[in-house]
Design an enzyme around this catalytic site. Sequence first.
Site, PDB file in Angstrom:
ATOM      1  N   LYS A 163      22.178  -1.177  18.589  1.00 39.97           N
ATOM      2  CA  LYS A 163      21.136  -1.962  18.444  1.00 39.97           C
ATOM      3  C   LYS A 163      21.128  -2.603  20.182  1.00 39.97           C
ATOM      4  O   LYS A 163      21.571  -3.393  20.642  1.00 39.97           O
ATOM      5  CB  LYS A 163      21.453  -3.463  18.175  1.00 39.97           C
ATOM      6  CG  LYS A 163      20.617  -4.624  17.721  1.00 39.97           C
ATOM      7  CD  LYS A 163      21.359  -5.558  17.569  1.00 39.97           C
ATOM      8  CE  LYS A 163      21.267  -6.235  18.324  1.00 39.97           C
ATOM      9  NZ  LYS A 163      20.223  -6.682  19.320  1.00 39.97           N
ATOM     10  N   GLU A 236      30.028  -6.562  29.010  1.00 38.24           N
ATOM     11  CA  GLU A 236      29.919  -5.728  30.294  1.00 38.24           C
ATOM     12  C   GLU A 236      29.075  -6.944  30.972  1.00 38.24           C
ATOM     13  O   GLU A 236      27.676  -7.128  30.158  1.00 38.24           O
ATOM     14  CB  GLU A 236      28.775  -4.708  30.705  1.00 38.24           C
ATOM     15  CG  GLU A 236      29.875  -3.448  30.918  1.00 38.24           C
ATOM     16  CD  GLU A 236      31.069  -2.957  31.891  1.00 38.24           C
ATOM     17  OE1 GLU A 236      30.945  -3.946  33.256  1.00 38.24           O
ATOM     18  OE2 GLU A 236      31.943  -2.613  32.448  1.00 38.24           O
ATOM     19  N   CYS A 270      21.799  -6.305  37.083  1.00 42.38           N
ATOM     20  CA  CYS A 270      23.051  -6.842  37.422  1.00 42.38           C
ATOM     21  C   CYS A 270      23.925  -7.027  38.382  1.00 42.38           C
ATOM     22  O   CYS A 270      24.703  -7.617  38.760  1.00 42.38           O
ATOM     23  CB  CYS A 270      24.188  -6.411  35.880  1.00 42.38           C
ATOM     24  SG  CYS A 270      24.670  -4.167  35.752  1.00 42.38           S
ATOM     25  N   GLU A 367      22.670 -16.791  38.599  1.00 41.65           N
ATOM     26  CA  GLU A 367      22.240 -15.904  38.116  1.00 41.65           C
ATOM     27  C   GLU A 367      20.443 -16.080  37.868  1.00 41.65           C
ATOM     28  O   GLU A 367      20.224 -16.132  36.633  1.00 41.65           O
ATOM     29  CB  GLU A 367      23.028 -15.263  37.465  1.00 41.65           C
ATOM     30  CG  GLU A 367      22.175 -13.469  37.335  1.00 41.65           C
ATOM     31  CD  GLU A 367      22.969 -12.649  35.762  1.00 41.65           C
ATOM     32  OE1 GLU A 367      23.045 -12.966  34.920  1.00 41.65           O
ATOM     33  OE2 GLU A 367      23.046 -11.324  36.208  1.00 41.65           O
TER      34      GLU A 367
END
Length: 467
Positions: A163, A236, A270, A367
């Site tokens: 997905k 992750e 990331c 972040e």
Amino acid sequence: MTIDGIPVISPQTLPVINPATGQEMARAPDCTYEHVDAAVLAARRAFPAWRALSTAERSAMLRTAAIILSEHVEALAVLLTSEQGKPLADARSEILGAAFWLKSFAKLELPIHVDEDHAGRRWETRHIPVGVVGAISPWNFPVLLSFFKIAPALAAGNTVVMKPSPYTPLTMLRIGALLGDVLPPGVLNMICGGDQAGPWLTAHPDIDKVSFTGSTPTGKLVLQSAASNLKRVTLELGGNDAAIVLPDVNVAAVAKDLFWAAFRNSGQICVAAKRIYVHADIYDELAAELQVCAAAVVIGEGTDTNAVLGPVQNRMQYKRVLDLIHDCRQNGMRFLTGGEPEPGPGYFISPTIVDNPPEDSRVVREEAFGPLLPLLKYTDIDDAIARANDSEFGLAASIWSGDVEAAVALAPRLEVGTVWINEIQLLSPFHAFAGHKQSGFGVENGLHGMLEYTLPQTITKPGKVER
Ligand code: NAD
């Protein structure tokens, strides 16, 4: 969607926005629970035959799949650019990267470890596929990060329900259709849906493992949901990676690398350098070099061959980055570059560097996941390392120095899964990538990553006794 090797449409659809224009460019399927269920059941049905193939047979199909991606690279890259925003050259690299991941995992063999073999008794540990994998990916590298999961999962003998993010589903849906001609029905199912689709997948009782890449808060929900039937889980997650620049670097030489470490893919990586700690002796010189880099950057629609940076991928993320920039301005911080959205339609923000903000400011602690970078000053390396470690995240870090061995000696002091020395963002299908702290759970890539798609099985046999 592709479910059980067959194209499937959904009565409901979701808009897909081109971030360079802010306009709807297509509508994607918004699946129902029945679609998720059908995809999981198809994967379950396909599993026994797929796992029973030899490694060589599965590998041959993965190599063919890689060839199909390479053959369609141009059309796929155009589609990826239009939904994700990245420059066409970067989109091409991403598609070819996915093909490389398929080819590479087709080469990896699951080891059989002989634990003991003496006095006639033999113990060995084998690794057998875990079963049906539910894979969920984000919108920054919609294709490559999906293949970080698909390639090792299929190579190890599992079947997959994939997905992609509803922000960027189109390229993966197209790939699902293309690979439907190569892989047996049900081996790789491609579904797409809104906010409920992910939770439906992670809670489904017939999924054996969830592999998720995305934000840390969503990762925690995935872990909770997967607990219902003790699914195996790989996460992750987010990062706030520090780069530490020692005073002995050649400033002009590293400035360009550091600039791109922070701003490649418009900062939506990331493992981007999200906080750069620079020794006070070279801070001003490096700041000036970064300003030169920023001035040379052409921002634009990814299809414009002059553009090296595209827009932020979606409106929510665009507003989040602007909110952080606003917070910096409200608190009297100075911008070395940028600080304003670009005019015109689309979600463009020019590379923005904040001049030595306080360590407890939002722009340092959070972040941003966009083209916003705090440049920070330090005088004592112990202090720099303590500040780098003072984060809930532990994804990766980089150290930049003229003395490579001195930098290597500092690496173990950083509480992160990967430390790059004088380079950054090197990921490989052959090497483990594992976020520490709240950046992850488990391993992706390399043999360790592939083993996460297996369960250990101990087999013992007696020696000479006849039965
Ligand atoms: P996100 O967590 O919002 O979404 C990721 C995926 O999860 C999407 O497909 C989404 O539809 C799905 N999802 C949303 N809610 C869900 C739920 N409750 N259960 C199951 N699935 C759900 O993340 P994003 O905004 O798409 O991506 C940005 C984040 O991803 C950043 O934090 C970034 O650092 C992180 N990221 C991490 C890595 C890594 O390898 N560590 C790589 C890329 C991005």
